[in-house]
Design an enzyme around this catalytic site. Structure first.
Site, PDB file in Angstrom:
ATOM      1  N   GLU A   1     -18.837  -7.809  -3.720  1.00 60.72           N
ATOM      2  CA  GLU A   1     -17.463  -8.280  -3.568  1.00 60.72           C
ATOM      3  C   GLU A   1     -17.307  -9.688  -4.131  1.00 60.72           C
ATOM      4  OE1 GLU A   1     -14.822  -5.822  -1.172  1.00 60.72           O
ATOM      5  OE2 GLU A   1     -15.652  -5.755  -3.192  1.00 60.72           O
TER       6      GLU A   1
ATOM      7  N   GLU B   1       0.822  -1.209   0.000  1.00 63.72           N
ATOM      8  CA  GLU B   1       0.000   0.000   0.000  1.00 63.72           C
ATOM      9  C   GLU B   1       0.858   1.261   0.000  1.00 63.72           C
ATOM     10  OE1 GLU B   1      -3.078   0.088  -0.507  1.00 63.72           O
ATOM     11  OE2 GLU B   1      -3.894  -1.856   0.057  1.00 63.72           O
TER      12      GLU B   1
ATOM     13  N   ASP C   1      -4.233 -10.124  -8.427  1.00 65.47           N
ATOM     14  CA  ASP C   1      -4.600  -9.227  -9.531  1.00 65.47           C
ATOM     15  C   ASP C   1      -3.498  -8.316 -10.060  1.00 65.47           C
ATOM     16  OD1 ASP C   1      -4.654  -7.871  -7.113  1.00 65.47           O
ATOM     17  OD2 ASP C   1      -6.732  -7.219  -7.272  1.00 65.47           O
TER      18      ASP C   1
ATOM     19  N   GLU D   1     -12.787  -0.896 -10.494  1.00 64.66           N
ATOM     20  CA  GLU D   1     -12.247  -1.783 -11.526  1.00 64.66           C
ATOM     21  C   GLU D   1     -13.106  -1.882 -12.785  1.00 64.66           C
ATOM     22  OE1 GLU D   1      -9.915  -2.426  -8.010  1.00 64.66           O
ATOM     23  OE2 GLU D   1     -12.096  -2.443  -8.271  1.00 64.66           O
TER      24      GLU D   1
END
Length: 491
Positions: free
Chosen positions: A267, A33, A174, A288
């Site tokens: 989700e 992050e 991902d 996304e």
């Protein structure tokens, strides 16, 4: 802020950052992050600062306060990469490094999502360490893929043993695939693209069913979870970047049907049952699907993609808007809200929506216009388009990497040439003085009479043996240009 045209706020925030940010703090931070948000955000702001009207220092874009902050932040992350495999720990203490009791288990995305930011940093600063550790981590994952070409979800970074063996394109994996493609484009790197294309074959062979992508066991290819995760909706956009537009559109339309069913993407979505998964019914306003719509619209101009954008704007306005912002949807079945707004809603969701409906934004530049910046190292072409978004939607101008990638070598060349210039000038004066003292019969070129010149030549040749230059320095019998000033050896 710059993409939306809010230049004054961009300038204000840059000032706030320069005055108030300190990375020397006793805080445990996510390596992943911190990289995508802090390092990526600072690099992007640094490269956009001149466009935003900020007065930049000499040497920009190869130097600047925001670049130095990005480098400082990235250096705080480097201890995490000091493992036997080169794969980083998931958490690092910004003051003390990796805690002794830190878990060695890290998700795949947390290992393979550094090449965009770290390679950019290496090219801008001239320090290869960042790109080197990012590449080593990528290759470690590649080396440990299964015999059928898949990677799992979590791995032990000390032993390289897979802890979670579910293979797919969604959560935990991902952005590893995303960064193989974007790193390949950013760096024009055939090896990274080749790695992705091999993965893509295995993904199609084992996880793809009717334009959906399921989760499978990484060694056997058997289905472990027949679900669609909202995080997987980046995949059609990624497919568009490699030119696989037809497959991308078919998968995108599958995902869009889920959006229309609920007014957002849950989700988890159970594909066989056509409904949400228990305790995974929420939609935290993720970007996304909208990201994929933006990429695909640039590739196809299909109006269906604008319809998704319109639906997204209407859904978010109707369901999520509250007095203090836009709330996470806790449950898409009844549209109950949660008392939180994720940072990626502004950083990504709103940004991609804006770009979907703003065809004239500078981000979409096709190269027909550009800026030429004069740096101490020559002319530099910037803002010509081709921006690469990191996984937090911070745009990186690839042209800047080419402006700066030889900066250190050029700096060393200038230093060597200037050292040689002043040494020869000094020796020339010494030789003339000797000739005047001893008359014309004695030659100042005699090795025994001119030890300084000989030792100077020896020192210079030794220095050049370690130089990174691809060609020898130019003779001073010809002209020399240093930082734009021309010197002639005839005075």
């Amino acid at each position: 802020l710059q993409i939306l045209g809010n230049v004054s706020e961009f300038q204000r925030v840059v000032n706030v950052l320069q005055e108030g940010v300190d990375f020397d703090i006793d805080v445990n931070a996510s390596v992943f992050e911190t990289n995508i948000r802090v390092v990526g955000g600072l690099l992007s702001a640094h490269l956009l600062s001149k466009k935003a009207g900020i007065e930049v220092e000499v040497g920009w874009p190869c130097s600047g306060p925001l670049l130095r902050m990005a480098e400082e932040a990235a250096r705080k992350l480097l201890p995490a990469f000091q493992t036997p495999t080169g794969m980083p720990y998931g958490t690092v203490n910004l003051l003390h490094g990796v805690n002794p009791g830190e878990t060695p288990v890290t998700c795949t995305a947390g290992i393979g999502t550094f090449i965009v930011e770290f390679a950019t940093l290496s090219h801008l600063t001239g320090d290869p360490v960042f790109e080197d550790v990012a590449r080593k981590a990528l290759k470690a994952l590649w080396k440990n893929r299964s015999d059928i070409g898949l990677v799992g979800n979590h791995i032990d970074v000390l032993t390289a043993k897979w802890v979670a063996q579910d293979a797919g394109i969604g959560a935990g994996v991902d952005s590893y695939f995303e960064y193989l493609v974007k790193g390949a484009i950013l760096l024009q790197d055939k090896e990274l693209m080749s790695m992705f294309l091999e993965y893509n074959k295995a993904i199609k062979n084992y996880t793809k069913f009717d334009d959906w992508y399921l989760w499978v066991q990484m060694y056997k290819g058997t289905v472990s979870m027949p679900v669609f995760q909202s995080l997987e909706a980046y995949w059609p956009g990624l497919q568009s970047l490699i030119g696989d537009v037809d497959n991308a559109m078919r998968t995108f339309l599958n995902y869009y049907t889920v959006w229309k069913q609920f007014g957002g993407l849950p989700e988890f979505y159970n594909i066989p049952q056509g409904y949400t998964v228990d305790k995974r019914e929420g939609y935290p306003l993720r970007p996304e699907l909208i990201e994929s719509a933006m990429y695909l619209y640039r590739a196809t101009r299909d109006p269906t993609l604008l319809e998704l954008g319109r639906d997204a704007v209407e859904s978010i306005e109707k369901i999520s808007k509250v007095d203090c912002g836009f709330a996470t949807i806790k449950d898409l079945r009844d549209h109950r809200l949660d008392n939180r707004m994720e940072s990626f809603f502004l950083a990504e969701t709103v940004k991609y929506l804006y770009l979907l409906f703003d065809p004239d934004n500078f981000i979409h530049n096709d190269g027909s216009v550009f800026d030429v910046v004069l740096t101490p190292y020559g002319e530099c072409v910037l803002n010509a388009g081709g921006y690469i978004f990191n996984t937090e939607a911070h745009p990186i101008d690839p042209a800047a990497l080419h402006c700066c990638r030889k900066r250190k070598e050029e700096q060393w060349e200038v230093e060597d040439l200037m050292r040689e210039f002043y040494l020869l000038k000094k020796n020339k004066k010494f030789a003339l003085k000797r000739a005047a003292d001893h008359g014309e019969g004695e030659s100042a070129k005699d090795p025994e009479d001119a030890p300084s010149e000989k030792s100077g030549e020896t020192r210079n040749s030794k220095k050049s043996s370690h130089s990174l230059l691809s060609c020898p320095s130019q003779s001073f019998n010809s002209k020399l240009a240093v930082l734009g000033q021309v010197f002639l050896d005839n005075n």
